[in-house]
Write an enzyme that holds these catalytic residues in place. Structure first.
Site, PDB file in Angstrom:
ATOM      1  N   HIS A 109      13.054  58.368  -4.921  1.00 30.01           N
ATOM      2  CA  HIS A 109      12.593  57.072  -5.548  1.00 30.01           C
ATOM      3  C   HIS A 109      10.974  56.733  -4.897  1.00 30.01           C
ATOM      4  O   HIS A 109      11.014  56.425  -3.729  1.00 30.01           O
ATOM      5  CB  HIS A 109      13.751  55.754  -5.045  1.00 30.01           C
ATOM      6  CG  HIS A 109      13.339  54.765  -5.465  1.00 30.01           C
ATOM      7  ND1 HIS A 109      14.015  53.562  -5.096  1.00 30.01           N
ATOM      8  CD2 HIS A 109      12.592  54.336  -6.306  1.00 30.01           C
ATOM      9  CE1 HIS A 109      13.432  52.374  -5.648  1.00 30.01           C
ATOM     10  NE2 HIS A 109      12.447  52.863  -6.589  1.00 30.01           N
ATOM     11  N   ASP A 135      20.199  50.071  -6.904  1.00 31.92           N
ATOM     12  CA  ASP A 135      19.572  50.213  -5.964  1.00 31.92           C
ATOM     13  C   ASP A 135      19.305  48.740  -5.139  1.00 31.92           C
ATOM     14  O   ASP A 135      18.312  48.198  -5.881  1.00 31.92           O
ATOM     15  CB  ASP A 135      18.070  51.065  -6.019  1.00 31.92           C
ATOM     16  CG  ASP A 135      17.683  51.496  -4.649  1.00 31.92           C
ATOM     17  OD1 ASP A 135      18.275  50.919  -3.641  1.00 31.92           O
ATOM     18  OD2 ASP A 135      16.624  51.996  -4.789  1.00 31.92           O
ATOM     19  N   MET A 195       8.160  54.751  -4.552  1.00 28.60           N
ATOM     20  CA  MET A 195       7.474  53.169  -4.855  1.00 28.60           C
ATOM     21  C   MET A 195       6.042  53.388  -4.374  1.00 28.60           C
ATOM     22  O   MET A 195       5.520  53.063  -3.239  1.00 28.60           O
ATOM     23  CB  MET A 195       8.365  52.373  -4.068  1.00 28.60           C
ATOM     24  CG  MET A 195       9.699  52.073  -4.463  1.00 28.60           C
ATOM     25  SD  MET A 195      10.841  51.511  -3.281  1.00 28.60           S
ATOM     26  CE  MET A 195      11.418  52.967  -2.681  1.00 28.60           C
ATOM     27  N   MET A 218       7.670  54.928   0.234  1.00 28.03           N
ATOM     28  CA  MET A 218       7.144  53.682  -0.118  1.00 28.03           C
ATOM     29  C   MET A 218       5.336  53.912   0.670  1.00 28.03           C
ATOM     30  O   MET A 218       5.131  54.590   1.502  1.00 28.03           O
ATOM     31  CB  MET A 218       7.446  52.594   0.725  1.00 28.03           C
ATOM     32  CG  MET A 218       8.919  52.410   0.333  1.00 28.03           C
ATOM     33  SD  MET A 218       9.604  50.928   1.043  1.00 28.03           S
ATOM     34  CE  MET A 218      11.404  50.861   0.603  1.00 28.03           C
ATOM     35  N   MET A 259      16.607  48.186 -10.158  1.00 31.03           N
ATOM     36  CA  MET A 259      16.432  47.611  -9.062  1.00 31.03           C
ATOM     37  C   MET A 259      17.312  46.246  -8.828  1.00 31.03           C
ATOM     38  O   MET A 259      16.977  45.465  -9.742  1.00 31.03           O
ATOM     39  CB  MET A 259      15.093  47.244  -8.435  1.00 31.03           C
ATOM     40  CG  MET A 259      14.263  48.680  -8.324  1.00 31.03           C
ATOM     41  SD  MET A 259      14.654  49.476  -7.038  1.00 31.03           S
ATOM     42  CE  MET A 259      14.728  48.475  -5.548  1.00 31.03           C
ATOM     43  N   HIS A 290      19.675  59.563  -1.353  1.00 29.16           N
ATOM     44  CA  HIS A 290      18.477  58.923  -2.061  1.00 29.16           C
ATOM     45  C   HIS A 290      17.375  58.686  -0.816  1.00 29.16           C
ATOM     46  O   HIS A 290      17.525  58.289   0.348  1.00 29.16           O
ATOM     47  CB  HIS A 290      18.923  57.382  -2.230  1.00 29.16           C
ATOM     48  CG  HIS A 290      18.321  56.710  -3.081  1.00 29.16           C
ATOM     49  ND1 HIS A 290      18.072  56.792  -4.335  1.00 29.16           N
ATOM     50  CD2 HIS A 290      17.528  55.425  -2.645  1.00 29.16           C
ATOM     51  CE1 HIS A 290      17.116  55.706  -4.696  1.00 29.16           C
ATOM     52  NE2 HIS A 290      16.765  55.030  -3.652  1.00 29.16           N
ATOM     53  N   SER A 338      20.827  55.697   1.029  1.00 28.64           N
ATOM     54  CA  SER A 338      19.492  55.723   1.259  1.00 28.64           C
ATOM     55  C   SER A 338      19.407  55.948   2.823  1.00 28.64           C
ATOM     56  O   SER A 338      19.576  55.115   3.377  1.00 28.64           O
ATOM     57  CB  SER A 338      18.926  54.390   0.894  1.00 28.64           C
ATOM     58  OG  SER A 338      17.787  54.247   1.244  1.00 28.64           O
ATOM     59  N   ASP A 387      13.816  57.200  -0.233  1.00 29.87           N
ATOM     60  CA  ASP A 387      12.827  55.932  -0.548  1.00 29.87           C
ATOM     61  C   ASP A 387      11.380  56.031  -0.115  1.00 29.87           C
ATOM     62  O   ASP A 387      11.140  56.009   1.053  1.00 29.87           O
ATOM     63  CB  ASP A 387      13.335  54.569  -0.025  1.00 29.87           C
ATOM     64  CG  ASP A 387      14.493  54.065  -0.770  1.00 29.87           C
ATOM     65  OD1 ASP A 387      14.361  53.936  -2.030  1.00 29.87           O
ATOM     66  OD2 ASP A 387      15.735  53.791  -0.156  1.00 29.87           O
TER      67      ASP A 387
HETATM   68  C1  DX5 Z   1      14.469  49.260  -1.434  1.00 30.67           C
HETATM   69  C2  DX5 Z   1      15.005  50.659  -1.555  1.00 30.67           C
HETATM   70  C3  DX5 Z   1      16.553  50.593  -1.328  1.00 30.67           C
HETATM   71  C4  DX5 Z   1      16.953  50.402  -0.211  1.00 30.67           C
HETATM   72  C5  DX5 Z   1      18.475  49.869  -0.352  1.00 30.67           C
HETATM   73  O1  DX5 Z   1      13.351  49.448  -1.980  1.00 30.67           O
HETATM   74  O2  DX5 Z   1      14.626  51.324  -2.916  1.00 30.67           O
HETATM   75  O3  DX5 Z   1      16.907  52.135  -1.820  1.00 30.67           O
HETATM   76  O4  DX5 Z   1      17.045  51.165   0.944  1.00 30.67           O
HETATM   77  O5  DX5 Z   1      18.925  49.161   0.784  1.00 30.67           O
HETATM   78  P1  DX5 Z   1      20.147  48.255   0.826  1.00 30.67           P
HETATM   79  O6  DX5 Z   1      21.346  49.119   0.258  1.00 30.67           O
HETATM   80  O7  DX5 Z   1      20.172  48.025   2.315  1.00 30.67           O
HETATM   81  O8  DX5 Z   1      19.828  47.181  -0.083  1.00 30.67           O
HETATM   82 ZN    ZN Z   2      15.679  53.333  -3.372  1.00 26.09          ZN
END
Ligand code: DX5
Ligand code: ZN
Length: 227
Positions: free
Chosen positions: A68, A175, A70, A39, A139, A35, A10, A37
């Site tokens: 991903h 994840d 969110m 948000m 998750m 990956h 990620s 993320d």
């Molecule tokens: C959290 C993200 C993850 C996160 C994982 O909302 O979806 O992808 O970056 O990070 P680590 O591996 O540090 O838990």
């Molecule tokens: Zn993620």
């Protein structure tokens, strides 16, 4: 589904000021997928990046862009993420009122469709959309931040989802809090794609290859034992 673990670093934990370079470096270090993320500060208490940033790094690698989302609402943004070059688009079941419609829209855009479930969400919400899915992202932290602790109760959910899927060609992705210590737990339960943010990026670029290899070795070993 895959016989070997797919490792998806990620970029949330990468150096954003050098994002393109970081993507190239982590791909050279053995990443299978990237990956992403996304948000929105609304569905999750953090804000990251959107389609323009993804588009800007798309030409740095040909590896799968695993996006991903969110964000809520999500449907009106799916086209922009497909145009930016995402290969897999995952929406949260908790973030869309009409999950079946969102998944159909993703496939209509020519992308693979994924659904994500928060740690507290029951797996039965995806029972009637299994045939619309290419990936299920479970998750193992509450979404919003990297570097949180793995929530062990999700391991049982991985097992249940694996048995729900049956012979369908659907990836199970994990994840949150993935490390060489936690990876075997989810791999043995049926996960084949592991996202890792801090465990890959924390040691600086010289350590990326070693960190990816350590997670891969731990999970491939557990997968083999479980088979
Ligand atoms: C959290 C993200 C993850 C996160 C994982 O909302 O979806 O992808 O970056 O990070 P680590 O591996 O540090 O838990
Ligand atoms: Zn993620």
């Amino acid at each position: 589904m895959s016989e070997k673990t797919i490792i998806a670093p990620s970029v949330l934990s990468a150096d954003f000021s050098r994002l393109g370079e970081e993507v190239e470096t982590v791909c050279r270090a053995g990443a299978d997928w990237i990956h992403l993320d996304v948000m929105d500060g609304h569905f999750v208490p953090n804000i990251t990046f959107g389609p323009p940033v993804i588009k800007a790094i798309r030409n740095r690698t040909e590896k799968v862009f695993d996006c991903h989302l969110m964000i809520a609402p999500v449907d009106s943004f799916l086209g922009a993420f497909a145009d930016a070059g995402c290969d897999i688009i995952t929406v949260h079941a908790e973030a869309t009122t009409h999950l079946d419609r969102s998944l159909q829209a993703i496939r209509d855009l020519g992308c693979k469709a994924g659904v994500s479930l928060n740690p507290s969400t029951r797996e039965n919400v995806i029972e009637y959309v299994l045939d619309r899915l290419d990936l299920i992202l479970l998750m193992t932290v509450n979404p919003g931040f990297g570097g949180q602790a793995f929530i062990p109760s999700v391991v049982e959910k991985v097992r249940r989802v694996k048995s729900m899927i049956g012979s369908r060609p659907i990836h199970i992705e994990i994840d949150g809090g993935v490390t060489p210590e936690t990876a075997p737990l989810v791999a043995a339960a049926g996960a084949d794609v592991l996202v890792a943010g801090s465990a890959v990026f924390k040691g600086g670029s010289e350590a990326y290859a070693k960190s990816i290899a350590a997670i891969r070795a731990a999970s491939d070993g557990a997968m083999k034992k479980a088979a």
